[in-house]
Write an enzyme that holds these catalytic residues in place. Sequence first.
Site, PDB file in Angstrom:
ATOM      1  N   LYS A  13     -43.580  48.921  57.766  1.00 46.07           N
ATOM      2  CA  LYS A  13     -42.299  48.768  58.473  1.00 46.07           C
ATOM      3  C   LYS A  13     -41.567  50.105  58.573  1.00 46.07           C
ATOM      4  CE  LYS A  13     -40.536  45.806  55.507  1.00 46.07           C
ATOM      5  NZ  LYS A  13     -41.577  45.730  54.468  1.00 46.07           N
ATOM      6  N   ARG A  87     -33.835  39.980  53.449  1.00 49.49           N
ATOM      7  CA  ARG A  87     -34.960  39.549  52.612  1.00 49.49           C
ATOM      8  C   ARG A  87     -34.727  38.160  52.053  1.00 49.49           C
ATOM      9  NH1 ARG A  87     -36.614  45.208  51.200  1.00 49.49           N
ATOM     10  NH2 ARG A  87     -38.454  45.193  49.920  1.00 49.49           N
ATOM     11  N   ARG A 126     -50.099  55.392  48.371  1.00 45.53           N
ATOM     12  CA  ARG A 126     -49.056  56.036  49.159  1.00 45.53           C
ATOM     13  C   ARG A 126     -48.126  56.904  48.315  1.00 45.53           C
ATOM     14  NH1 ARG A 126     -44.695  51.461  51.250  1.00 45.53           N
ATOM     15  NH2 ARG A 126     -43.823  50.965  49.215  1.00 45.53           N
ATOM     16  N   ARG A 159     -43.499  56.391  44.482  1.00 43.08           N
ATOM     17  CA  ARG A 159     -42.272  55.669  44.164  1.00 43.08           C
ATOM     18  C   ARG A 159     -42.418  55.025  42.790  1.00 43.08           C
ATOM     19  NH1 ARG A 159     -40.727  52.026  49.329  1.00 43.08           N
ATOM     20  NH2 ARG A 159     -40.356  50.554  47.648  1.00 43.08           N
ATOM     21  N   ARG A 170     -43.029  42.236  43.487  1.00 44.71           N
ATOM     22  CA  ARG A 170     -42.492  42.369  44.852  1.00 44.71           C
ATOM     23  C   ARG A 170     -43.153  41.385  45.804  1.00 44.71           C
ATOM     24  NH1 ARG A 170     -43.652  48.392  45.157  1.00 44.71           N
ATOM     25  NH2 ARG A 170     -42.746  48.551  47.234  1.00 44.71           N
TER      26      ARG A 170
HETATM   27  P1  AMP Z   1     -38.221  48.733  49.969  1.00 39.07           P
HETATM   28  O1  AMP Z   1     -38.120  50.199  50.082  1.00 39.07           O
HETATM   29  O2  AMP Z   1     -37.747  48.000  51.201  1.00 39.07           O
HETATM   30  O3  AMP Z   1     -39.575  48.258  49.518  1.00 39.07           O
HETATM   31  O4  AMP Z   1     -37.200  48.286  48.813  1.00 39.07           O
HETATM   32  C1  AMP Z   1     -37.331  48.763  47.486  1.00 39.07           C
HETATM   33  C2  AMP Z   1     -36.576  47.855  46.522  1.00 39.07           C
HETATM   34  O5  AMP Z   1     -35.175  47.861  46.847  1.00 39.07           O
HETATM   35  C3  AMP Z   1     -36.959  46.383  46.562  1.00 39.07           C
HETATM   36  O6  AMP Z   1     -38.100  46.086  45.776  1.00 39.07           O
HETATM   37  C4  AMP Z   1     -35.696  45.730  46.013  1.00 39.07           C
HETATM   38  O7  AMP Z   1     -35.581  45.916  44.616  1.00 39.07           O
HETATM   39  C5  AMP Z   1     -34.606  46.566  46.663  1.00 39.07           C
HETATM   40  N1  AMP Z   1     -34.218  46.045  47.986  1.00 39.07           N
HETATM   41  C6  AMP Z   1     -34.375  46.677  49.184  1.00 39.07           C
HETATM   42  N2  AMP Z   1     -33.898  45.926  50.187  1.00 39.07           N
HETATM   43  C7  AMP Z   1     -33.435  44.789  49.618  1.00 39.07           C
HETATM   44  C8  AMP Z   1     -32.846  43.601  50.138  1.00 39.07           C
HETATM   45  N3  AMP Z   1     -32.628  43.443  51.455  1.00 39.07           N
HETATM   46  N4  AMP Z   1     -32.488  42.626  49.255  1.00 39.07           N
HETATM   47  C9  AMP Z   1     -32.684  42.772  47.929  1.00 39.07           C
HETATM   48  N5  AMP Z   1     -33.263  43.848  47.374  1.00 39.07           N
HETATM   49  C10 AMP Z   1     -33.637  44.863  48.207  1.00 39.07           C
END
Ligand code: AMP
Length: 213
Positions: A13, A87, A126, A159, A170
Amino acid sequence: MNIILLGPPGAGKGTQAKRLVEDRGMTQLSTGDMLREARKADTPIGRRVSDIMDRGGLVTDEIVIDLIGQKLAQGSDGGFIFDGFPRTLAQADALEDLLASTGQSLDAVIQVQVDDEALVDRIASRATCRDCGEMYHDVSKPPRQDGVCDKCGGEVNRRADDTPESLRTRLLEYYKKTAPLLGYYHVKTGLSTVDGLEPIDVVAERIDEVLGE
Ligand code: AMP
């Protein structure tokens, strides 16, 4: 035009969102990036979310809805790409209200579909630039110099939440809380699906087909 990119962690994404920013002048709203920035800047929110993020859990709806609300209020000429938000169903409802209150609407919801095995492989391989967010892959796109970003010279590393345990959490969070949004948007706005296993350029073309010129 405002669009949502929906899909599990590692589906690509963020990569596609960055491409849409370059090609169409859209604004990427990645709640994951915003939260990582808050952590880096050691803000109160950053401190509140750091443990849960490292474990792979979702942070509270209230925090991310607030972050998105602030960005929406700033407006965007090219429209917004929601990447990693919403989410949960509560976040989806809040997004609808936020858009309505600023006289906007959703134009497309695109599911980037990838099977779990490919996700595990992608996430294990990654790495990201800590400064500009450019993404790398051990095999298909390594940085020219180990650990150094080709684009900005920043530090490229994994990360903290790209570990096998965190990925499992996740994925569970995705299936429990985010996957129901597929049915929700299918009925509400219509849902387009692209195959996230195709090469990056092909996925980009499919997304362009959905969005039109
Ligand atoms: P991402 O970079 O989108 O994979 O997000 C990394 C982490 O940030 C996730 O595993 C969650 O802990 C938190 N996070 C990001 N976006 C959200 C969201 N919309 N709702 C809740 N937690 C989020």
